[in-house]
Structures are given as structure tokens and as C-alpha cells.
Design an enzyme around this catalytic site. Sequence first.
Site, short mmCIF file in Angstrom:
data_model
loop_
_atom_site.label_atom_id
_atom_site.label_comp_id
_atom_site.label_asym_id
_atom_site.label_seq_id
_atom_site.Cartn_x
_atom_site.Cartn_y
_atom_site.Cartn_z
CE LYS A 93 -8.07 -11.93 -2.04
NZ LYS A 93 -7.67 -12.25 -3.41
CB THR A 94 -8.32 -17.48 -4.44
OG1 THR A 94 -7.50 -16.36 -4.05
CG2 THR A 94 -7.87 -17.99 -5.79
NE ARG A 102 -0.99 -11.26 5.15
CZ ARG A 102 -2.10 -11.53 4.48
NH1 ARG A 102 -2.04 -12.36 3.45
NH2 ARG A 102 -3.25 -11.01 4.83
CD GLN A 152 -6.05 -8.50 3.49
OE1 GLN A 152 -4.98 -8.99 3.12
NE2 GLN A 152 -7.18 -9.19 3.48
#
Length: 764
Positions: A40-41, A608, A257
Site C-alpha cells: 500500500k505504501t 507480521r 487491521q
Amino acid sequence: MNKKINTDIEILKSLNPEQQKATSHINGPLLIIAGAGSGKTRVLTSRVVYLIKNNVLPWNILALTFTNKAAKEMKHRIAELIDLQSADRVWAGTFHSIFARILRSEAELLGYNPYFSIYDADDQLSVIKKVMDLLQISKQQYSPQAIRAVISSNKNKMMSWRDFLKTADTPFDKKVVEVFKEYELYLKNTNAMDFDDLLLNMVKLLSLSNEILEKYQNKFKYILVDEYQDTNRVQYHILKLLAKAHQNICVVGDDAQSIYRWRGADIRNILDFQKDYPHGKTIRLEQNYRSTKTILKASNSVIKNNKNQIEKALWTENHEGDLIDVTECEDDRKEAEYIAKQVMEKSNKGLMKKDIAVLYRTNAQSLALENSFRMRSIPYVVVGGLSFFKRKEIKDVLSYIKLLINPLDNEALIRIVNEPPRGLGKTSIDHLSAFGRHKGISLFESFEIAEQNPNLQKRATKASKRFAGMINKYRELISSTSPDVLAKNLIEESGLIEMYEEISTDDSSDRLNNINQLLTDMSLYFNSNDELTLNDYLQQTSLATDYDEKDTSQDKVTLMTLHTAKGLEYEQIIIAGMEQGLFPLIRSEFSKDEEEEERRLFYVGLTRAKENLLLTYSRKRMKFGEVSNQIPSRFLEEIDSELLNFPNRRALTANGGRNNKKMNDFLSSLSNKKTPSKKNWSSEKKSEYNQIPQEENYSQINPTNERNDNAHLKVGDKVQHSSFGIGRISGLKGSGPKRQAVVRFDTVGRKMLMLKYAKLKIIE
């Protein structure tokens, strides 16, 4: 935009099809559902570049992130792909930093001056304690921390003290209203805003007039928001106002999230995006680049149990990967020893320690882990410890600079006036404060004309004048001296450095090193841009988030809560304490929303991991000083059995072990047990959880500690009860063994408890 859209842009070639769609959608509302590890970044940055390449002016783009670090990385990437000038002109930053910047330019419209101070949680607490003293409200009876939390919670709901007054029906709430009212007046009089005000005042600014609203709607024609699932209701309203004219709002997030409900985050913001923008488009980024297929299958199998969600399914082209290890341990001490052993084995096989993270639900779990790691000499770092900018000596230095910029900042003045000691005790400060109030002047002005104060002794008068003179000397040099040199000279003349040098202990040496590190950081900061001011530096330090200061670069195992782990990734993830009542927390038994948030938190923990996952739980655990029998978390049962492996089989049963299927059957049996109602929870679960029964039966129990009457508890304290979960004390009566508390629990409502037996634990 009527101009022809240029789709032949190099940046698109490096993206997958869905990422390309998200990047190249220019006009109109857009919701990007970005699953964990889906890039997404990269998409956010690519989208900004794409807009600029299609003739959108950089200064018309507002990109809101949740950390300063994310904003800096975005600007750096934009500079690489376009140019530094364009990157600098994009309005990229956190909600608080961007709005603070706007509010400084428009401060006078709201009754502030541009040099207002920004108060963090510690500053807030300090002000609240002063207000309580002024109102003669007992800090022993009413917790300042609890009052601060309620005030902040109300602000996040856009409620003023007047709004809260309408619903204040307990003695504690009524005291909060009194403090809330005076607290707001204090902030205004000292030209200060707290973190919540940076959002609330932005709403007020945009609501002042159509002219102001249109100014910022036209300034920010394209809005991008990262981590939209973590926005609160105030942020939601600001975005609605800004986006109303052009509708070019792109929000990126993952409802799966959303784990900050307790901090004010409202999952409705992302779930209702299509209702808010009926003509908007939704794009799902479901390809994961981080984890193995096994880890993603496990994550999907867990999160599908949440009903309140946007449908998605992560997938990956990565390899299948190892099964997920699940290990039962005898108790929490053995669990910590087992985890330490596993870390050593992984390390001996070549895995860097910094690539391993141990996650847990509550901070208290770290103690056993730290003890085991120290015994085995395993280097580790606990993320979420004291922030650099919250250390005493650092706050002292910054307070000197705050007072230099904003002489109305009473909190800064009081903090540093005796750092180092100047012979101005509490009595002298009280006389100076009273004199200022009588004259209608600020506390600093009271210092400046101390000779007119009839109640001050001669020595105190001289000390006050000397202190004010030093500050004014450097105030006059602000426009003619470089900021870093000015700050360095001020701190040297203050005597702060000399004080720590004279103390000459290990602790004072550490503090001195920290001050030097801060001054070095300031020098680097100002050398990067000669237009930056001391006010700019103060703002970026005031708004630094804990995440911005995380340093996981050293070769140490990372220990942290699951909440802290959000946004990070590791080769090996270990999640400790997978037990019902601990994870998920016991309060989730009574609230569907709580249960779903706990499940989202587990989902975050699972995703993670890149390569390996280890989940551990204990048969027994120390709780409130007693051994409690535990059962495995229901979340373990939600993972498909074919994805699990049990290396420590002998610990599972008395007869030497079970295979995976039998273990899964055992876990599945948990879900068939009827969840008890609120009325009979204690009696049904007593044998399973080994918890104390309801308060009606307390007279039948022999106390384990006759002297434990919880005398330290106060009205307003947030507490935890082993059966009823989280609550807040609304009343106290009696003393000694007969002391009782009225507690309003989130799950079961109002309860009267005998403190001799209840063993309430303060949790904040």
C-alpha cells in the site's frame, strides 16, 4: 480535470494490475482496501507521482499519514521519481503535523497567536493536576490520569465540557466537568493546544465561514489518507469537509487491521465509505508480498469469523512455507524459557536476532520473557519503552526553547525555573502566580516585575529577575542568531549542563549525553534548511510518534505488544499467551465488537510473519499474585488444523501426546461450550478459569491477604477484575477490611465490590 490523462508513465510498469488501477484512478472518491503486505505504501507514493505527472500541482495534494516516518519516506520516494522541489511542495504529513501547520497560519482567527505551544499527554496531566489544586479537588480521591483520559475521550467524540455536562450523572463525571471547563480556559490563556485540540480546532476553523472552507477545499483538491481504518470521528469530519467540493478523496486501509478502538478509532469510517461516497470506486489489493502461503491461509481462516468486515482474501505467489508451530507450556515461566530456547536455536542456525519478534497481548507478559532472555544472555529490545522526547532532561531542554518562543507557556516556565535550582521554592512560585493573577498578567511577566511583588523575599526577587532577564536576552537574539547556536548558548547559560557535570554519576552522564544528542540533532536539522525556525523544530518534536522512534536496526530480539507490532514485519514471529481470557481478553466474552477487535489484533500478529510462526500458551499463569488454570485461546481453534504443527506433544496430555487431529478436536470442543450469560458467568466458569466468584459470595471465601484493602484506589481509576473485566471506579466507602467500591464494568454494568477480596488491578 479536463486534460487528457497520461497513462504512459514508467511507474505503472512495476505494479501489479490492481495496484495499477489504484494508482491511475485520478478523479472521484476511491477506497483502496490494502491487505497486509500488499504494497500500500508503494501504491500511495505511486499515486502522488501519477497525479503530478498528470499536471496536478504538488501543492494541491494533501497526503495524510499516521507517522512522520511514513511521510518522510513518501517525500523521499517522490523526490527520487520526480524531483526534490515537487516532493517538498506536496502537503505530506500526519494529521496533527499538517493541521498544526495550518492552525499556526490561521491562529488569530481562533483567538491564538501563531506561537502556541503543543501539549502532550504529560503536559496535559500536569495542567489537570494544577486545575484540580485550584478547584480544591482531591487527587487522592479522584485520579488525575482518569480525568485526563475522560477529557481526551470526549474531545475525540467532538464533545465539549458543556456537552459532557448533560450526561454527567456520577460524582466523578461532575468533577470531570469542573476540571474540563477550567482546563480549556487554562489552555486558551496560556496560548496552548493539546493533541486533541489540533483536530478540534481544525474543525472549528473550517466551520468559521464558507470563505475559509473554500480556501482549503481549493488548496487541497486531491486528498490521500493512509491507514483510514485508524481515523477517529473528528478526523472523519475534517476529511468530509475538505473533500466535499471536489470529491477527489482516496483512502487506503484495511478494516481487518482496525485495532485502535480503545484510542478512538472508528471502524465505521472505512466500512461506511461507500455510503458516504455512493459514486466512489473500491479496489482491493489482495496479493501479499510478505508471507508464505501457509501463514496467509491461517490468517484468512481466522479473520473470516468476523461478521463486520469488507470481504477480501489475501493470496501470494510465495512458497508454501512451514506449518505453524503451537506449543503448550506448563506455566508462564516455562513458556518464557521455551521461547528463549527457540530464539537461541534459530539464532544458532543463522537467523539474525533482529529478524525475530516476540509479541504479547499485555505489557505485563514481558517480565517473564525479559528474565529468561537475560538468563540466557540473549540481547533484546522492548519496543514501546520511554520515548527519547519524553525523557526528563530532554523535556527540560525543550521547555527552555518553548518559553523562548511562547512566554505565555506556564507549563514550560514552571518545569525549568528550578532546573537547575535557582532558590525559587513553591512558596515563591505561588506568590508570583498569585501576583500575576491579581495584576491580570502572565506568570512570566510576573517574573519580569518581581520587584513590585510585596510578598517575595529579596533573594527570590533577584532570582526571578535574573531568570526572566536570561530568557529575554535570548528572545532578542532570535532574529539575529542561527537557531541551533541560540539554543546551545541558552542551555549552556541556563546551568543545566553544568549541573549534570557536577553531579558526575552514571545517570547524570547519560542525561548529559542525551542533551548533547538533542543539540546535535538540532544542528543537523537546521543545517538541512536555513529557513527553518526553532518553532519548526519544536513542532516536529512535539508531534513525534512512538513509531517514529522505534529502532529495530540492532541485532536484538524485539519484544512488544501486538498493538505496537502493527506496520512491522519479521522473518520469525512468536505470539505468547494464546489463552482464553488473556488473548482474547476476558471482556470480549460479553461484547461482539470487543471479540472482533481482538480477532483483528490476532490477524495483525499473524500477518507480521514472513516465514515462521510460533504460538504458545500455558496451562497455568500467575494472575494478581495467584496461580490460575488456563485453557487455550478460541483463536487457535479458528486456524485450519492442517496448517498447524505441535512439536512439544508430551506437554499436551498426560498420556504422552496427541496428533494434530486430536488436538484440533480438543480445541473445537471449546466452541461447543455455551457462552455463559452475564448473570451466571462466574458460577459456570469458576472451575475452568479458577477465578473468584461473584461478590454476593465473598463472605464464603477466605482472603489470601488480610492486609490488602486496596487503600490506594481512587474514584475514576480504571481497573481490571478477573471475572468482570475492565471497569471504572465511580464510588468508594468504608475503610480497612470493610472498604467497598462501586465499579461500572464495560461488560456487566454496576457492581458493588468488597475490596478485601476483589483484588482490583489499576490498568492505567
